[in-house]
Scaffold this motif. Structure first.
Motif, PDB file in Angstrom:
ATOM      1  N   PHE A 154      -5.486 -11.092  -6.704  1.00 30.64           N
ATOM      2  CA  PHE A 154      -5.710 -11.587  -5.627  1.00 30.64           C
ATOM      3  C   PHE A 154      -5.098 -10.991  -4.573  1.00 30.64           C
ATOM      4  O   PHE A 154      -5.793 -10.563  -3.443  1.00 30.64           O
ATOM      5  N   TYR A 155      -3.865 -10.785  -4.561  1.00 31.45           N
ATOM      6  CA  TYR A 155      -2.885 -10.042  -3.388  1.00 31.45           C
ATOM      7  C   TYR A 155      -3.097  -8.561  -3.414  1.00 31.45           C
ATOM      8  O   TYR A 155      -3.344  -7.753  -2.558  1.00 31.45           O
ATOM      9  N   ARG A 156      -3.541  -8.063  -4.672  1.00 29.84           N
ATOM     10  CA  ARG A 156      -3.798  -6.592  -4.676  1.00 29.84           C
ATOM     11  C   ARG A 156      -4.914  -6.202  -4.246  1.00 29.84           C
ATOM     12  O   ARG A 156      -5.330  -5.016  -3.495  1.00 29.84           O
ATOM     13  N   LYS A 157      -6.179  -6.908  -4.376  1.00 31.08           N
ATOM     14  CA  LYS A 157      -7.448  -6.866  -3.978  1.00 31.08           C
ATOM     15  C   LYS A 157      -7.560  -6.831  -2.469  1.00 31.08           C
ATOM     16  O   LYS A 157      -8.005  -6.259  -1.736  1.00 31.08           O
ATOM     17  N   ALA A 158      -6.789  -7.953  -1.965  1.00 29.10           N
ATOM     18  CA  ALA A 158      -6.558  -8.330  -0.480  1.00 29.10           C
ATOM     19  C   ALA A 158      -5.954  -7.057   0.485  1.00 29.10           C
ATOM     20  O   ALA A 158      -6.396  -6.373   1.150  1.00 29.10           O
ATOM     21  N   SER A 159      -4.909  -6.492  -0.386  1.00 24.58           N
ATOM     22  CA  SER A 159      -4.440  -5.103   0.262  1.00 24.58           C
ATOM     23  C   SER A 159      -5.220  -4.122   0.083  1.00 24.58           C
ATOM     24  O   SER A 159      -5.330  -3.340   1.151  1.00 24.58           O
ATOM     25  N   PHE A 160      -6.088  -4.005  -0.717  1.00 28.26           N
ATOM     26  CA  PHE A 160      -7.118  -3.105  -1.025  1.00 28.26           C
ATOM     27  C   PHE A 160      -8.371  -2.966   0.168  1.00 28.26           C
ATOM     28  O   PHE A 160      -8.545  -2.141   0.736  1.00 28.26           O
ATOM     29  N   LEU A 161      -8.834  -4.203   0.411  1.00 24.00           N
ATOM     30  CA  LEU A 161      -9.537  -4.244   1.436  1.00 24.00           C
ATOM     31  C   LEU A 161      -8.887  -4.303   2.606  1.00 24.00           C
ATOM     32  O   LEU A 161      -9.844  -3.517   3.716  1.00 24.00           O
ATOM     33  N   TRP A 180       3.114   2.223   0.097  1.00 26.33           N
ATOM     34  CA  TRP A 180       1.684   2.425   0.022  1.00 26.33           C
ATOM     35  C   TRP A 180       1.592   4.099  -0.107  1.00 26.33           C
ATOM     36  O   TRP A 180       1.912   4.751   0.591  1.00 26.33           O
ATOM     37  N   GLY A 181       0.639   4.355  -1.148  1.00 25.15           N
ATOM     38  CA  GLY A 181       0.679   5.874  -1.603  1.00 25.15           C
ATOM     39  C   GLY A 181       1.309   6.303  -3.083  1.00 25.15           C
ATOM     40  O   GLY A 181       2.281   5.879  -3.037  1.00 25.15           O
ATOM     41  N   GLU A 187       7.254   2.763  -9.232  1.00 25.36           N
ATOM     42  CA  GLU A 187       6.388   2.183 -10.377  1.00 25.36           C
ATOM     43  C   GLU A 187       5.186   1.594  -9.773  1.00 25.36           C
ATOM     44  O   GLU A 187       5.234   0.569  -8.871  1.00 25.36           O
ATOM     45  N   ARG A 188       3.887   1.568 -10.286  1.00 21.98           N
ATOM     46  CA  ARG A 188       2.676   1.079  -9.932  1.00 21.98           C
ATOM     47  C   ARG A 188       2.201   1.528  -8.501  1.00 21.98           C
ATOM     48  O   ARG A 188       1.362   0.840  -8.033  1.00 21.98           O
ATOM     49  N   SER A 189       2.935   2.417  -7.870  1.00 22.00           N
ATOM     50  CA  SER A 189       2.550   2.911  -6.310  1.00 22.00           C
ATOM     51  C   SER A 189       0.995   3.467  -6.349  1.00 22.00           C
ATOM     52  O   SER A 189       0.572   4.002  -7.500  1.00 22.00           O
ATOM     53  N   SER A 190       0.260   3.147  -5.383  1.00 25.88           N
ATOM     54  CA  SER A 190      -1.380   3.568  -5.589  1.00 25.88           C
ATOM     55  C   SER A 190      -1.536   4.131  -4.047  1.00 25.88           C
ATOM     56  O   SER A 190      -1.246   3.400  -3.173  1.00 25.88           O
ATOM     57  N   ASP A 191      -2.537   4.954  -4.024  1.00 21.27           N
ATOM     58  CA  ASP A 191      -3.142   5.196  -2.729  1.00 21.27           C
ATOM     59  C   ASP A 191      -4.084   3.988  -2.359  1.00 21.27           C
ATOM     60  O   ASP A 191      -4.510   4.044  -1.055  1.00 21.27           O
ATOM     61  N   LEU A 192      -4.415   3.172  -3.083  1.00 24.59           N
ATOM     62  CA  LEU A 192      -5.465   2.227  -2.989  1.00 24.59           C
ATOM     63  C   LEU A 192      -4.990   0.882  -2.228  1.00 24.59           C
ATOM     64  O   LEU A 192      -5.832   0.332  -1.495  1.00 24.59           O
ATOM     65  N   PHE A 193      -3.751   0.528  -2.438  1.00 24.61           N
ATOM     66  CA  PHE A 193      -3.073  -0.634  -2.055  1.00 24.61           C
ATOM     67  C   PHE A 193      -1.573  -0.411  -2.066  1.00 24.61           C
ATOM     68  O   PHE A 193      -1.007   0.339  -2.541  1.00 24.61           O
ATOM     69  N   GLY A 194      -1.161  -1.368  -1.279  1.00 25.61           N
ATOM     70  CA  GLY A 194       0.382  -1.550  -1.067  1.00 25.61           C
ATOM     71  C   GLY A 194       0.891  -2.240  -2.132  1.00 25.61           C
ATOM     72  O   GLY A 194       0.432  -3.129  -2.973  1.00 25.61           O
TER      73      GLY A 194
END
Length: 360
Positions: A154-161, A180-181, A187-194
């Protein structure tokens, strides 16, 4: 393994709903290590890390009702209770960007009613808090349609959106400190979400941010244009490397409580951001004379008192004054005595580290 984008495509619904209302607040955030420059689909050219604020936030209510036919996107937009037609194109573009991931959006008519806790004309960026709050409401609808989705998703996709509406909005969803990035040491950092930074030293708990409103007018160069000017910038690649190095340093600083190190990296990052603007083509300056006056007075005060107060800047003229809670009284007195005169109409906002979006 990195999370692929197609993980966020809503593919099945186990429930149906005719109408309802959700309401969320989401805060603004202030980057310590800045991102400047982005690729397609709101992907950052370098990673960033930010403090989530508490008081400067957007509150958004989303009412929805099932439509007879899906057709196109259908929504009314209210700002502080009144129709706001000039905001609608940005919301339309956002819905178009996220439709592949939220195909249920054309099934409903939405009434979006949004307001800020800070003056809209204050010069504080509201796109991050606004898009984060809207993304939280959309995910509440998705959770209603598919109750099986986990809290983490839920929170990960909210950040993605939220990122697809405004890049930095992905840092306003969850956590006191958010990265973010993609960065090798986070760990688990991504360009897609915070992602929430896991371990913040006690020295940085309840850290204060007093925002000095130097100039409340519209910027002569938008952040979107500024980001684009990093393409072909003569110092872009070096800047991206520097951001990675500074994020590594900031990781250690936040973990071990090194406030002196925090001051150096935070101020250097703020000045580097504006140096990138001044050396792009075309070049531009978003700082104002009073921005520089405030910076010099902060430096003088810190040298004279050894109180660890520092500044950072967004892509604008306003100054964020950052300091530990245990020196709050002395710093606020300094702001009253020496800095208020450089603020437009003497205005400033006191804020503190917050925790992210909250359901109302």
């Amino acid at each position: 393994m990195p999370v692929p984008e197609n993980n966020f495509i809503a593919s099945h619904y186990t429930a149906s709903v005719e109408n309802g209302i959700f309401e969320w607040s989401a805060p603004s955030n202030i980057a310590l290590v800045k991102y400047w420059g982005k690729k397609d689909k709101q992907i950052p050219a370098n990673p960033s890390i930010s403090f989530t604020l508490n008081n400067c936030k957007t509150v958004t209510r989303l009412a929805f009702a099932k439509k007879a036919n899906d057709g196109d996107f259908s929504f009314d937009l209210l700002f502080e209770g009144k129709p706001k037609e000039d905001f609608k194109p940005k919301i339309q573009k956002f819905l178009e960007r996220i439709f592949d991931y939220c195909p249920y959006l054309k099934d409903f008519h939405f009434t979006i009613d949004t307001q800020n806790t800070f003056p809209h004309s204050s010069g504080i960026a509201s796109s991050a808090s606004g898009m984060a709050a809207l993304a939280m409401n959309i995910m509440s609808l998705e959770k209603t349609l598919d109750p099986s989705i986990s809290e983490e998703y839920f929170y990960r996709k909210a950040s993605f959106l939220a990122r697809l509406g405004s890049g930095s909005a992905c840092r306003s969803v969850k956590g006191k400190v958010v990265v973010w990035g993609k960065h090798d040491e986070i760990e688990r950092s991504s360009d897609l979400f915070g992602v929430e930074f896991p371990s913040v030293h006690a020295h940085f708990q309840n850290y204060q941010d007093t925002i000095l409103l130097v100039d409340k007018g519209e910027k002569q160069v938008s952040s979107t244009v500024g980001h684009d000017l990093m393409f072909g910038h003569p110092f872009a690649e070096q800047r991206f490397l520097q951001a990675h190095d500074n994020l590594s340093a900031m990781k250690r600083i936040l973990e071990n409580g090194d406030i002196d190190g925090f001051v150096k990296i935070t101020e250097s990052e703020a000045l580097t951001l504006h140096a990138m603007m001044m050396t792009s083509m075309p070049y531009f300056i978003l700082m104002k004379p009073n921005t520089l006056e405030i910076i010099n007075r902060i430096w003088k005060f810190r040298n004279q008192t050894q109180i660890p107060v520092c500044f950072t800047l967004d892509a604008g003229a306003n100054v964020h004054v950052l300091y530990p809670e245990n020196v709050k009284e002395k710093v606020l007195q300094f702001i009253q005595d020496e800095l208020v005169g450089y603020c437009q109409n003497g205005q400033y906002i006191c804020d503190v580290i917050g925790v992210g979006a909250q359901s109302i």
